[in-house]
Write a protein that holds these residues in place. Structure first.
Motif, PDB file in Angstrom:
ATOM      1  N   GLY A 165      24.138  86.738  32.093  1.00  0.00           N
ATOM      2  CA  GLY A 165      24.225  85.289  31.927  1.00  0.00           C
ATOM      3  C   GLY A 165      24.175  84.873  30.461  1.00  0.00           C
ATOM      4  O   GLY A 165      24.088  83.688  30.152  1.00  0.00           O
ATOM      5  N   VAL A 166      24.239  85.842  29.562  1.00  0.00           N
ATOM      6  CA  VAL A 166      24.208  85.570  28.124  1.00  0.00           C
ATOM      7  C   VAL A 166      25.650  85.626  27.605  1.00  0.00           C
ATOM      8  O   VAL A 166      26.336  86.626  27.815  1.00  0.00           O
ATOM      9  CB  VAL A 166      23.335  86.617  27.378  1.00  0.00           C
ATOM     10  CG1 VAL A 166      23.357  86.374  25.878  1.00  0.00           C
ATOM     11  CG2 VAL A 166      21.903  86.597  27.911  1.00  0.00           C
ATOM     12  N   PRO A 167      26.118  84.569  26.952  1.00  0.00           N
ATOM     13  CA  PRO A 167      27.503  84.566  26.470  1.00  0.00           C
ATOM     14  C   PRO A 167      27.777  85.723  25.502  1.00  0.00           C
ATOM     15  O   PRO A 167      26.888  86.158  24.762  1.00  0.00           O
ATOM     16  CB  PRO A 167      27.637  83.231  25.733  1.00  0.00           C
ATOM     17  CG  PRO A 167      26.509  82.392  26.221  1.00  0.00           C
ATOM     18  CD  PRO A 167      25.407  83.322  26.626  1.00  0.00           C
ATOM     19  N   LEU A 175      28.433  92.880  30.554  1.00  0.00           N
ATOM     20  CA  LEU A 175      27.051  92.588  30.185  1.00  0.00           C
ATOM     21  C   LEU A 175      26.811  91.082  30.136  1.00  0.00           C
ATOM     22  O   LEU A 175      25.789  90.599  30.621  1.00  0.00           O
ATOM     23  CB  LEU A 175      26.710  93.234  28.834  1.00  0.00           C
ATOM     24  CG  LEU A 175      25.268  93.074  28.345  1.00  0.00           C
ATOM     25  CD1 LEU A 175      24.273  93.660  29.338  1.00  0.00           C
ATOM     26  CD2 LEU A 175      25.106  93.691  26.966  1.00  0.00           C
ATOM     27  N   ALA A 176      27.757  90.343  29.598  1.00  0.00           N
ATOM     28  CA  ALA A 176      27.643  88.888  29.543  1.00  0.00           C
ATOM     29  C   ALA A 176      27.561  88.308  30.958  1.00  0.00           C
ATOM     30  O   ALA A 176      26.729  87.448  31.247  1.00  0.00           O
ATOM     31  CB  ALA A 176      28.817  88.282  28.783  1.00  0.00           C
ATOM     32  N   GLU A 177      28.410  88.805  31.845  1.00  0.00           N
ATOM     33  CA  GLU A 177      28.426  88.316  33.225  1.00  0.00           C
ATOM     34  C   GLU A 177      27.129  88.657  33.951  1.00  0.00           C
ATOM     35  O   GLU A 177      26.528  87.807  34.605  1.00  0.00           O
ATOM     36  CB  GLU A 177      29.621  88.922  33.966  1.00  0.00           C
ATOM     37  CG  GLU A 177      29.789  88.410  35.374  1.00  0.00           C
ATOM     38  CD  GLU A 177      30.988  89.043  36.073  1.00  0.00           C
ATOM     39  OE1 GLU A 177      30.860  89.349  37.268  1.00  0.00           O
ATOM     40  OE2 GLU A 177      32.026  89.235  35.404  1.00  0.00           O
ATOM     41  N   LEU A 230      25.617  87.715  22.535  1.00  0.00           N
ATOM     42  CA  LEU A 230      25.414  89.164  22.501  1.00  0.00           C
ATOM     43  C   LEU A 230      25.820  89.730  21.143  1.00  0.00           C
ATOM     44  O   LEU A 230      25.116  90.576  20.572  1.00  0.00           O
ATOM     45  CB  LEU A 230      26.201  89.851  23.618  1.00  0.00           C
ATOM     46  CG  LEU A 230      25.771  89.516  25.046  1.00  0.00           C
ATOM     47  CD1 LEU A 230      26.729  90.141  26.050  1.00  0.00           C
ATOM     48  CD2 LEU A 230      24.346  89.948  25.307  1.00  0.00           C
ATOM     49  N   ARG A 231      26.944  89.256  20.613  1.00  0.00           N
ATOM     50  CA  ARG A 231      27.385  89.719  19.292  1.00  0.00           C
ATOM     51  C   ARG A 231      26.374  89.317  18.221  1.00  0.00           C
ATOM     52  O   ARG A 231      26.058  90.105  17.324  1.00  0.00           O
ATOM     53  CB  ARG A 231      28.782  89.183  18.970  1.00  0.00           C
ATOM     54  CG  ARG A 231      29.884  89.859  19.772  1.00  0.00           C
ATOM     55  CD  ARG A 231      31.272  89.457  19.312  1.00  0.00           C
ATOM     56  NE  ARG A 231      31.598  88.079  19.611  1.00  0.00           N
ATOM     57  CZ  ARG A 231      32.110  87.653  20.774  1.00  0.00           C
ATOM     58  NH1 ARG A 231      32.362  88.514  21.743  1.00  0.00           N
ATOM     59  NH2 ARG A 231      32.365  86.383  20.952  1.00  0.00           N
ATOM     60  N   TYR A 232      25.829  88.098  18.335  1.00  0.00           N
ATOM     61  CA  TYR A 232      24.811  87.642  17.378  1.00  0.00           C
ATOM     62  C   TYR A 232      23.545  88.488  17.497  1.00  0.00           C
ATOM     63  O   TYR A 232      22.986  88.916  16.488  1.00  0.00           O
ATOM     64  CB  TYR A 232      24.504  86.159  17.601  1.00  0.00           C
ATOM     65  CG  TYR A 232      23.388  85.657  16.721  1.00  0.00           C
ATOM     66  CD1 TYR A 232      23.573  85.548  15.338  1.00  0.00           C
ATOM     67  CD2 TYR A 232      22.158  85.310  17.254  1.00  0.00           C
ATOM     68  CE1 TYR A 232      22.546  85.106  14.516  1.00  0.00           C
ATOM     69  CE2 TYR A 232      21.129  84.857  16.438  1.00  0.00           C
ATOM     70  CZ  TYR A 232      21.334  84.759  15.070  1.00  0.00           C
ATOM     71  OH  TYR A 232      20.315  84.318  14.262  1.00  0.00           O
ATOM     72  N   TYR A 233      23.104  88.724  18.719  1.00  0.00           N
ATOM     73  CA  TYR A 233      21.916  89.564  18.921  1.00  0.00           C
ATOM     74  C   TYR A 233      22.115  90.947  18.318  1.00  0.00           C
ATOM     75  O   TYR A 233      21.197  91.525  17.757  1.00  0.00           O
ATOM     76  CB  TYR A 233      21.582  89.692  20.409  1.00  0.00           C
ATOM     77  CG  TYR A 233      20.956  88.477  21.041  1.00  0.00           C
ATOM     78  CD1 TYR A 233      20.577  87.360  20.300  1.00  0.00           C
ATOM     79  CD2 TYR A 233      20.729  88.431  22.410  1.00  0.00           C
ATOM     80  CE1 TYR A 233      19.999  86.253  20.896  1.00  0.00           C
ATOM     81  CE2 TYR A 233      20.138  87.335  23.021  1.00  0.00           C
ATOM     82  CZ  TYR A 233      19.783  86.246  22.259  1.00  0.00           C
ATOM     83  OH  TYR A 233      19.207  85.162  22.860  1.00  0.00           O
ATOM     84  N   LEU A 270      17.723  92.269  27.239  1.00  0.00           N
ATOM     85  CA  LEU A 270      18.099  90.857  27.306  1.00  0.00           C
ATOM     86  C   LEU A 270      17.099  90.066  28.152  1.00  0.00           C
ATOM     87  O   LEU A 270      16.779  88.921  27.828  1.00  0.00           O
ATOM     88  CB  LEU A 270      19.519  90.706  27.843  1.00  0.00           C
ATOM     89  CG  LEU A 270      20.609  91.190  26.887  1.00  0.00           C
ATOM     90  CD1 LEU A 270      21.958  91.218  27.585  1.00  0.00           C
ATOM     91  CD2 LEU A 270      20.657  90.312  25.639  1.00  0.00           C
ATOM     92  N   ALA A 271      16.593  90.676  29.222  1.00  0.00           N
ATOM     93  CA  ALA A 271      15.575  90.007  30.042  1.00  0.00           C
ATOM     94  C   ALA A 271      14.305  89.793  29.223  1.00  0.00           C
ATOM     95  O   ALA A 271      13.671  88.726  29.293  1.00  0.00           O
ATOM     96  CB  ALA A 271      15.281  90.817  31.298  1.00  0.00           C
TER      97      ALA A 271
END
Length: 145
Positions: free
Chosen positions: A14-16, A9-11, A20-23, A49-50
């Motif tokens: 483009g979200v580290p 998902l990160a790849e 993602l863990r913070y979100y 995420l978009a």
């Protein structure tokens, strides 16, 4: 249903992974389970995420974006807030356009001094009068060595 590992998902987004863990921690996205220690997300997470990215780019806070999400995605779009934000962006575009025009004119003006140039003086009258600079991104402080 195909689950996306947090790394995938990160790849793809483009979200580290740390973001993602913070979100997930603040309730913007939700993992559907774990494979070992790694969080697994449904394919809808990419859409969320978009939308988060779009909301941030439009100037909404994460809390405002979260308020628009329900457990299964976007449930209510605050149309009045969207109209106001679009109006704010239009105003910012006008300010930035004026700033661009002033900068280009100063860079290309053939007058001995741009302060003597009538076109520059006219552009100055159109310039925003607020003290706060118009910026496209927040100021980043760097440490001097």
């Amino acid at each position: 249903m195909i689950l996306l590992d947090i790394g995938v998902l990160a790849e793809k987004s483009g979200v580290p992974a740390s973001t993602l863990r913070y979100y997930e921690e603040i309730g913007l996205i939700e993992s559907l389970g774990r494979r070992g220690l790694r969080r697994q997300f449904g394919p809808g997470a990419l859409t969320q995420l978009a939308l988060i990215s779009l909301g941030k780019t439009a100037g909404f806070s994460l809390e405002e974006i979260k308020d628009a999400f329900g457990k299964r995605g976007v449930t209510s779009l605050p149309r009045q807030a969207l109209h106001k934000r679009a109006d704010d962006i239009d105003a910012q575009i006008r300010k930035l356009t004026t700033l661009r025009n002033v900068l280009r004119h100063v860079a290309e003006c053939s007058a001995p001094s741009h302060m003597e140039c009538p076109k520059f003086q006219a552009l100055l009258r159109l310039a925003p009068h607020s003290q706060a600079p118009v910026t496209a991104r927040p100021e980043v402080k760097t440490r001097r060595r």
